[in-house]
Design an enzyme around this catalytic site. Structure first.
Site, PDB file in Angstrom:
ATOM      1  N   TYR A 176      -8.761 -11.282  14.266  1.00  0.00           N
ATOM      2  CA  TYR A 176      -7.521 -10.764  14.828  1.00  0.00           C
ATOM      3  C   TYR A 176      -7.016 -11.748  15.882  1.00  0.00           C
ATOM      4  O   TYR A 176      -7.559 -11.869  16.962  1.00  0.00           O
ATOM      5  CB  TYR A 176      -7.722  -9.387  15.446  1.00  0.00           C
ATOM      6  CG  TYR A 176      -8.233  -8.334  14.490  1.00  0.00           C
ATOM      7  CD1 TYR A 176      -8.051  -8.444  13.107  1.00  0.00           C
ATOM      8  CD2 TYR A 176      -8.909  -7.212  14.960  1.00  0.00           C
ATOM      9  CE1 TYR A 176      -8.521  -7.479  12.240  1.00  0.00           C
ATOM     10  CE2 TYR A 176      -9.379  -6.230  14.088  1.00  0.00           C
ATOM     11  CZ  TYR A 176      -9.191  -6.380  12.736  1.00  0.00           C
ATOM     12  OH  TYR A 176      -9.670  -5.409  11.870  1.00  0.00           O
TER      13      TYR A 176
ATOM     14  N   SER B 283      -6.792   2.217   9.154  1.00  0.00           N
ATOM     15  CA  SER B 283      -5.460   2.598   8.682  1.00  0.00           C
ATOM     16  C   SER B 283      -5.401   4.075   8.294  1.00  0.00           C
ATOM     17  O   SER B 283      -4.877   4.430   7.232  1.00  0.00           O
ATOM     18  CB  SER B 283      -5.016   1.720   7.499  1.00  0.00           C
ATOM     19  OG  SER B 283      -4.862   0.377   7.887  1.00  0.00           O
TER      20      SER B 283
ATOM     21  N   PRO C  73       2.849  -3.467  -0.616  1.00  0.00           N
ATOM     22  CA  PRO C  73       3.533  -2.791  -1.729  1.00  0.00           C
ATOM     23  C   PRO C  73       4.073  -1.406  -1.395  1.00  0.00           C
ATOM     24  O   PRO C  73       5.133  -1.009  -1.898  1.00  0.00           O
ATOM     25  CB  PRO C  73       2.443  -2.728  -2.803  1.00  0.00           C
ATOM     26  CG  PRO C  73       1.565  -3.896  -2.516  1.00  0.00           C
ATOM     27  CD  PRO C  73       1.537  -4.006  -1.020  1.00  0.00           C
TER      28      PRO C  73
END
Length: 331
Positions: free
Chosen positions: A56, A206, A233
């Site tokens: 990160y 997430s 997507p």
């Protein structure tokens, strides 16, 4: 804040964790002082299971946490600190593949300890599996870190059943960190039963669908230029409005429950097992407090069934990652 156990080795963490990635990378602009304020609020709210990784930034998120611990040294013993190794990035941020070689495991751990400014890492994950290195070799090197006192517990991220089984023979795996949420439920068929069988806890990253399940993202224009989600997507022009309609239904149920959509989505995960812990990421003090409130949401069997019907997996449009990245998952 309540606590939960991950694995069978005694790793106890806050029932809601904090994903720190967005404080330094991937989700647009970030402000260090806002992030430091959010970390302080996490302590106040009992959200003491913090997740980072050496990729990160790269490296800058670990450095941020290191500065926080320098400013607040007494908080280090309050926080259960998790970081990861194995995904290679250049200083410019280009992805260079994965590395699970034993000699690299030691190097990566030492570098993370230096950046974090700590004497040990509470939970150390292999971030992605390296198909060129037997998992026994990688986990064997991770187990050496435990013997050295540099790491307390071991984890894997996005590992498949065979990998989990082989790894667990070498050393107990306390946690699998994989994407899991109302709209990412691919683990349910095989991987979650394997975790239960092997005594591995689940850390859900997430858990709010990269922010989509909060209902706060109403158009693609809400995302800044350069935000990684614009290439995801499920956020594409083709799929966005279809998925947004599902989230609107979740918002309606949350309103009836007198909670937010984010709290409902997190509570759904908490109700799946006593050994699942979501780690929603945020840079906002307000959002952190909101997320922490999910531990107080009780869902009946009927309410859980209703949620499952509203946003069942077959209704989601789009894969969870672009095609090129999907090949590195659940190995």
């Amino acid at each position: 804040m309540k606590t939960r156990l991950l694995g069978t080795q005694g790793l106890e963490v806050s029932s809601i964790g904090l994903g720190c990635m967005g404080m330094s990378d991937f989700y647009g602009r970030h402000n260090e002082q806002d992030s430091l304020n959010t970390l302080s609020q996490a302590i106040e709210s009992g959200v003491t299971f913090w997740d980072t990784s050496d990729i990160y930034g790269p490296h800058t998120n670990e450095q941020l946490l290191g500065r926080y611990f320098t400013q607040h040294p007494s908080h280090r013993n309050t926080v259960t600190l998790a970081t990861k190794f194995g995904v290679m990035r250049s200083p410019q941020g280009d992805f260079l593949g994965v590395n699970g070689r034993p000699e690299y495991v030691q190097q990566a751990c030492d570098a993370s300890l230096t950046r974090l400014g700590v004497e040990h890492i509470d939970l150390y994950y292999q971030h992605r599996m390296d198909p060129s290195v037997p998992i026994e070799d990688t986990v064997g090197a991770m187990a050496d870190l435990v013997k050295q006192g540099k790491v307390k517990y071991l984890g894997l991220s996005e590992a498949g059943v065979n990998t989990l089984e082989r790894a667990s023979v070498v050393h107990p795996i306390s946690a699998l960190q994989s994407e899991f949420s109302l709209w990412s439920r691919h683990l349910e068929a095989e991987i979650l039963p394997a975790c239960q069988r092997l005594g591995v806890g689940l850390v859900s990253y997430s858990p709010l669908g990269r922010g989509f399940l909060t209902g706060a993202i109403k158009t693609r224009a809400d995302l800044e230029a350069g935000d990684w989600r614009l290439a995801n997507p499920r956020f594409s022009e083709q799929n966005f409005h279809h998925n947004l309609a599902l989230v609107d239904k979740i918002k309606q149920q949350a309103s009836a429950k007198q909670c937010t959509a984010a709290q409902l989505a997190l509570a759904w995960i908490l109700h799946q097992s006593d050994h699942y812990v979501p780690i929603p990421g945020t840079r906002s003090v307000q959002r952190l407090v909101e997320n922490a409130g999910a531990v107080s949401i009780e869902l009946s069997t009927a309410e859980l069934d209703e949620v499952n019907q509203i946003i069942s997996p077959e209704l989601i449009a789009g894969e969870r990652y672009p095609e090129a990245a999907m090949s590195a998952l659940d190995l």
